[in-house]
Design a protein around this motif. Structure first.
Motif, mmCIF file in Angstrom:
data_model
loop_
_atom_site.group_PDB
_atom_site.id
_atom_site.type_symbol
_atom_site.label_atom_id
_atom_site.label_comp_id
_atom_site.label_asym_id
_atom_site.label_seq_id
_atom_site.Cartn_x
_atom_site.Cartn_y
_atom_site.Cartn_z
ATOM 1 N N ASP A 1 -15.274 -11.610 -35.424
ATOM 2 C CA ASP A 1 -16.149 -10.744 -34.644
ATOM 3 C C ASP A 1 -15.785 -10.933 -33.166
ATOM 4 O OD1 ASP A 1 -18.117 -9.344 -33.348
ATOM 5 O OD2 ASP A 1 -19.794 -10.489 -34.183
ATOM 6 N N LEU A 2 -15.028 -9.997 -32.607
ATOM 7 C CA LEU A 2 -14.550 -10.150 -31.230
ATOM 8 C C LEU A 2 -15.686 -10.262 -30.229
ATOM 9 C CD1 LEU A 2 -11.551 -7.627 -31.145
ATOM 10 C CD2 LEU A 2 -11.475 -10.106 -31.439
ATOM 11 N N ALA A 3 -16.804 -9.599 -30.489
ATOM 12 C CA ALA A 3 -17.939 -9.651 -29.573
ATOM 13 C C ALA A 3 -18.490 -11.064 -29.437
ATOM 14 C CB ALA A 3 -19.042 -8.701 -30.039
ATOM 15 N N ALA A 4 -18.308 -11.895 -30.466
ATOM 16 C CA ALA A 4 -18.743 -13.297 -30.419
ATOM 17 C C ALA A 4 -17.587 -14.230 -30.098
ATOM 18 C CB ALA A 4 -19.374 -13.690 -31.752
ATOM 19 N N ALA A 5 -16.405 -13.923 -30.608
ATOM 20 C CA ALA A 5 -15.260 -14.824 -30.465
ATOM 21 C C ALA A 5 -14.748 -14.898 -29.032
ATOM 22 C CB ALA A 5 -14.135 -14.386 -31.397
ATOM 23 N N LEU A 6 -14.683 -13.759 -28.345
ATOM 24 C CA LEU A 6 -14.077 -13.757 -27.008
ATOM 25 C C LEU A 6 -14.923 -14.499 -25.971
ATOM 26 C CD1 LEU A 6 -12.425 -10.217 -26.820
ATOM 27 C CD2 LEU A 6 -11.599 -12.339 -27.863
ATOM 28 N N PRO A 7 -16.265 -14.337 -25.942
ATOM 29 C CA PRO A 7 -17.057 -15.172 -25.028
ATOM 30 C C PRO A 7 -16.931 -16.662 -25.346
ATOM 31 C CG PRO A 7 -18.342 -13.307 -25.787
ATOM 32 C CD PRO A 7 -17.100 -13.330 -26.615
ATOM 33 N N LEU A 8 -16.847 -16.999 -26.636
ATOM 34 C CA LEU A 8 -16.671 -18.396 -27.021
ATOM 35 C C LEU A 8 -15.350 -18.939 -26.499
ATOM 36 C CD1 LEU A 8 -17.675 -20.847 -28.651
ATOM 37 C CD2 LEU A 8 -16.579 -19.839 -30.677
ATOM 38 N N TYR A 9 -14.307 -18.137 -26.601
ATOM 39 C CA TYR A 9 -12.994 -18.522 -26.061
ATOM 40 C C TYR A 9 -13.080 -18.748 -24.554
ATOM 41 C CZ TYR A 9 -8.204 -17.881 -24.364
ATOM 42 O OH TYR A 9 -7.006 -18.035 -23.712
ATOM 43 N N SER A 10 -13.753 -17.854 -23.829
ATOM 44 C CA SER A 10 -13.900 -18.031 -22.375
ATOM 45 C C SER A 10 -14.603 -19.340 -22.041
ATOM 46 C CB SER A 10 -14.693 -16.857 -21.775
ATOM 47 O OG SER A 10 -13.895 -15.715 -21.611
ATOM 48 N N ARG A 11 -15.677 -19.639 -22.759
ATOM 49 C CA ARG A 11 -16.437 -20.862 -22.475
ATOM 50 C C ARG A 11 -15.589 -22.105 -22.718
ATOM 51 N NH1 ARG A 11 -20.539 -17.904 -25.102
ATOM 52 N NH2 ARG A 11 -20.299 -19.096 -27.045
ATOM 53 N N ARG A 12 -14.684 -22.029 -23.677
ATOM 54 C CA ARG A 12 -13.879 -23.214 -24.009
ATOM 55 C C ARG A 12 -12.625 -23.340 -23.149
ATOM 56 N NH1 ARG A 12 -14.165 -23.072 -30.691
ATOM 57 N NH2 ARG A 12 -16.348 -23.780 -30.849
ATOM 58 N N ARG A 13 -11.952 -22.240 -22.865
ATOM 59 C CA ARG A 13 -10.639 -22.340 -22.233
ATOM 60 C C ARG A 13 -10.681 -22.223 -20.711
ATOM 61 N NH1 ARG A 13 -7.596 -25.366 -24.764
ATOM 62 N NH2 ARG A 13 -5.750 -24.541 -23.719
ATOM 63 N N ALA A 14 -11.677 -21.557 -20.134
ATOM 64 C CA ALA A 14 -11.741 -21.460 -18.672
ATOM 65 C C ALA A 14 -11.870 -22.849 -18.024
ATOM 66 C CB ALA A 14 -12.872 -20.543 -18.236
ATOM 67 N N PRO A 15 -12.745 -23.735 -18.517
ATOM 68 C CA PRO A 15 -12.794 -25.081 -17.924
ATOM 69 C C PRO A 15 -11.485 -25.844 -18.101
ATOM 70 C CG PRO A 15 -14.778 -24.644 -19.213
ATOM 71 C CD PRO A 15 -13.811 -23.545 -19.524
ATOM 72 N N GLU A 16 -10.808 -25.643 -19.232
ATOM 73 C CA GLU A 16 -9.538 -26.316 -19.460
ATOM 74 C C GLU A 16 -8.476 -25.848 -18.465
ATOM 75 O OE1 GLU A 16 -8.387 -28.751 -22.364
ATOM 76 O OE2 GLU A 16 -10.212 -29.066 -21.209
ATOM 77 N N ALA A 17 -8.437 -24.542 -18.208
ATOM 78 C CA ALA A 17 -7.475 -24.014 -17.237
ATOM 79 C C ALA A 17 -7.725 -24.611 -15.861
ATOM 80 C CB ALA A 17 -7.572 -22.486 -17.190
ATOM 81 N N LYS A 18 -8.982 -24.659 -15.455
ATOM 82 C CA LYS A 18 -9.345 -25.222 -14.152
ATOM 83 C C LYS A 18 -8.956 -26.692 -14.065
ATOM 84 C CE LYS A 18 -13.416 -25.716 -11.130
ATOM 85 N NZ LYS A 18 -13.547 -27.177 -11.025
ATOM 86 N N ASP A 19 -9.282 -27.468 -15.088
ATOM 87 C CA ASP A 19 -8.997 -28.906 -15.055
ATOM 88 C C ASP A 19 -7.498 -29.187 -15.042
ATOM 89 O OD1 ASP A 19 -11.642 -29.710 -14.971
ATOM 90 O OD2 ASP A 19 -11.853 -29.721 -17.143
ATOM 91 N N LEU A 20 -6.723 -28.420 -15.821
ATOM 92 C CA LEU A 20 -5.276 -28.629 -15.829
ATOM 93 C C LEU A 20 -4.686 -28.371 -14.449
ATOM 94 C CD1 LEU A 20 -2.497 -29.069 -17.075
ATOM 95 C CD2 LEU A 20 -2.523 -26.665 -17.792
ATOM 96 N N VAL A 21 -5.085 -27.282 -13.818
ATOM 97 C CA VAL A 21 -4.532 -26.944 -12.506
ATOM 98 C C VAL A 21 -4.929 -27.982 -11.468
ATOM 99 C CG1 VAL A 21 -4.607 -25.246 -10.632
ATOM 100 C CG2 VAL A 21 -4.358 -24.487 -13.000
ATOM 101 N N GLU A 22 -6.183 -28.408 -11.490
ATOM 102 C CA GLU A 22 -6.622 -29.388 -10.490
ATOM 103 C C GLU A 22 -5.962 -30.746 -10.713
ATOM 104 O OE1 GLU A 22 -10.889 -29.244 -10.413
ATOM 105 O OE2 GLU A 22 -10.888 -27.449 -9.145
ATOM 106 N N LEU A 23 -5.766 -31.141 -11.969
ATOM 107 C CA LEU A 23 -5.017 -32.369 -12.243
ATOM 108 C C LEU A 23 -3.574 -32.252 -11.754
ATOM 109 C CD1 LEU A 23 -6.273 -33.208 -15.843
ATOM 110 C CD2 LEU A 23 -6.474 -34.725 -13.863
ATOM 111 N N SER A 24 -2.955 -31.122 -12.022
ATOM 112 C CA SER A 24 -1.558 -30.929 -11.644
ATOM 113 C C SER A 24 -1.377 -30.874 -10.131
ATOM 114 C CB SER A 24 -1.016 -29.639 -12.278
ATOM 115 O OG SER A 24 -1.076 -29.697 -13.681
ATOM 116 N N ARG A 25 -2.329 -30.275 -9.431
ATOM 117 C CA ARG A 25 -2.240 -30.231 -7.969
ATOM 118 C C ARG A 25 -2.264 -31.626 -7.363
ATOM 119 N NH1 ARG A 25 -6.211 -28.136 -4.916
ATOM 120 N NH2 ARG A 25 -4.750 -27.752 -3.214
ATOM 121 N N GLY A 26 -2.938 -32.555 -8.053
ATOM 122 C CA GLY A 26 -2.960 -33.930 -7.554
ATOM 123 C C GLY A 26 -1.591 -34.571 -7.544
#
Length: 500
Positions: free
Chosen positions: A382-407
């Motif tokens: 169900d894309l209407a449920a799956a895509l928001p769930l993906y955003s909640r899980r992967r957006a913080p991961e993207a942010k953390d990876l970039v901030e770790l790498s910038r260090g």
């Protein structure tokens, strides 16, 4: 695009995906046909999705078995670590990819502090790094798709998406009409799909369209697609140069030579037994920009990298001199929303961009693909449920990876206290108490099965514990000095009295 059909016979849908068959979109467009886009196409086809159209702006790569892969200029090398290998195994493509990989089991470094070089074998790693050209990796995934899912997936090359017209808020359907341009002839066309996947890299047209339409994303996704773009600092450009190691040299090593003048050579092995060197330099370095022919290239190597100078052929030196300069990407991440309603989703370099020093780009892109697969599985497609769930899980991961790498990318005093000193402390504490303190951040990032948010939290805890230990040691040292001074005082007085 055509209507939905029965699941492909080679697909391996699970119970949840079978139950959600009616929820699957009738058509899917994947913008970007590099390793990330092809991995998503493979994942969706295995789930039973049909009528999947992949669009790639570059021309079609040769087959994995082609002798052209000995040409380093076809594409740069990538290191596939544990994260990427685990993801490829879940996609059923790991054996095909690894068949065309070289292996890097160790590293040898030269720098101003170790002019004779220092070797290290990565014996502690569960997964040995597998090395493959970026386009060869894409070719392996393309071969997997065409052999097993050809009636579900169509891949078009030499076409790019230049824009998207989204369904208006409140509409009954989903998806978009994409504007398509043929990169070889310039012809334009349109393609309509119920579901759009943006895997078109750091300059993603889909992401930029969503970022520019806040009213739409707020109406359909409840938030903004925002891109945090960091300024270019400590910037490097690069050129590639292939060479063949002399007898006696290990071809399962990553070779690295950092010079005092700011030019670095990083080399990774190829399946054919050669090495692909990447020459990193400041964008305005005239020592590289001023190269005019093979003689200039050879002179540069004889001065800076004498151990490799005789291994590079004259034609490779000539290509090095005439080659266009490429630049490493700037850091960026996207969030908190990575989707548009049930119509579109972003992943790979479209949601995070890091410098390729530690081989995390393609590995985390494959993890994005598996994360999307898991969200689809948990919600019955169900894309209407799956895509928001993906955003909640992967957006913080993207942010953390970039901030770790910038260090890792800081220079000067900030680089010492933010990168070098923590590496030293981590090595000391981890070696002394490996069950208490985690390995250094670079090594930690390579570990599969742990999130980047988990890494940040664990390293934060390590810093607190290291601080407590160092403070306790400092207090103990001061106390010892005071006790010693107190005991020494009477002795000194007695000695002076005896002298008098």
């Amino acid at each position: 695009m055509t209507a939905a059909a029965a699941p492909h016979p080679n697909a391996t849908p699970t119970a949840a995906s079978e139950a959600g068959a009616d929820s699957r979109p009738s058509s899917t467009a994947i913008v970007g046909g590099g390793p990330t886009g092809l991995a998503v196409a493979l994942m969706l086809a295995r789930r039973g999705y049909r009528d999947i159209s992949v669009m790639e702006r570059l021309n079609q790569p040769p087959p994995p078995s082609s002798p052209k892969w000995d040409n380093a200029e076809r594409s740069y090398n990538l290191g596939i670590g544990g994260r990427g290998q685990v993801a490829l195994a879940k996609l059923g493509a790991v054996d095909r990819v690894l068949d065309w990989c070289a292996e890097a089991v160790g590293r040898k470094d030269w720098n101003p502090q170790t002019p004779d070089g220092a070797e290290r074998i990565f014996s502690e790693r569960k997964y040995k790094t597998k090395v493959i050209a970026r386009d060869r990796l894409a070719s392996c995934l393309l071969e997997e798709i065409r052999e097993k899912h050809s009636d579900a997936v169509t891949v078009r090359f030499d076409v790019e998406c230049t824009g998207a017209k989204w369904l208006e808020p409140g509409g009954k359907g989903s998806g978009a009409t994409l504007s398509i341009r043929d990169t070889s002839g310039g012809e334009t066309s349109e393609l309509t799909a119920d579901f759009v996947v943006a895997a078109d890299g750091v300059k993603s047209a889909i992401r930029d369209a969503l970022e520019g339409d806040k009213a739409l994303t707020r109406a359909l996704s409840g938030g903004d697609v925002r891109v945090k773009r960091f300024p270019r600092v400590n910037e490097f450009a690069y050129k590639v140069v292939p060479f063949k190691l002399d007898a006696g040299w290990r071809n399962d090593f990553n070779y690295s030579h950092r010079t005092k003048g700011g030019i670095t050579l990083e080399a990774l092995p190829t399946k054919e037994g050669g090495q692909v060197g990447v020459l990193l330099f400041r964008p305005d370095d005239e020592r590289i920009l001023g190269l005019k022919d093979a003689a200039d290239g050879r002179a540069l190597f004889e001065e800076l990298f004498p151990q490799f100078a005789g291994m590079v052929k004259d034609e490779a030196y000539e290509r090095l001199a005439l080659q266009e300069v490429s630049r490493l990407p700037a850091f960026s991440y996207t969030g908190p929303v990575l989707h548009l309603g049930k119509s579109a989703v972003l992943l790979g370099d479209a949601i995070k961009s890091v410098k390729p020093y530690f081989g995390l780009g393609v590995n985390t892109a494959f993890e994005d693909c598996i994360a999307l697969d898991r969200c689809l599985e948990e919600t019955g497609d169900d894309l209407a449920a799956a895509l928001p769930l993906y955003s909640r899980r992967r957006a913080p991961e993207a942010k953390d990876l970039v901030e770790l790498s910038r260090g890792f990318d800081r220079t000067g005093v900030a680089g010492f206290f933010g990168f070098i000193l923590p590496l030293i402390l981590d090595s000391v504490f981890h070696n002394a108490l490996p069950k208490v303190f985690a390995p250094n951040t670079i090594a930690f990032l390579q570990r599969e099965g742990i999130t980047f948010r988990g890494i940040r939290r664990r390293k934060g805890l390590d810093r607190v514990m290291q601080g407590v230990v160092l403070m306790a040691a400092g207090v103990a040292a001061v106390s010892a000095l005071r006790v010693g001074a107190g005991a020494l005082g009477p002795l000194v007085a007695s000695a002076f009295a005896a002298i008098r």
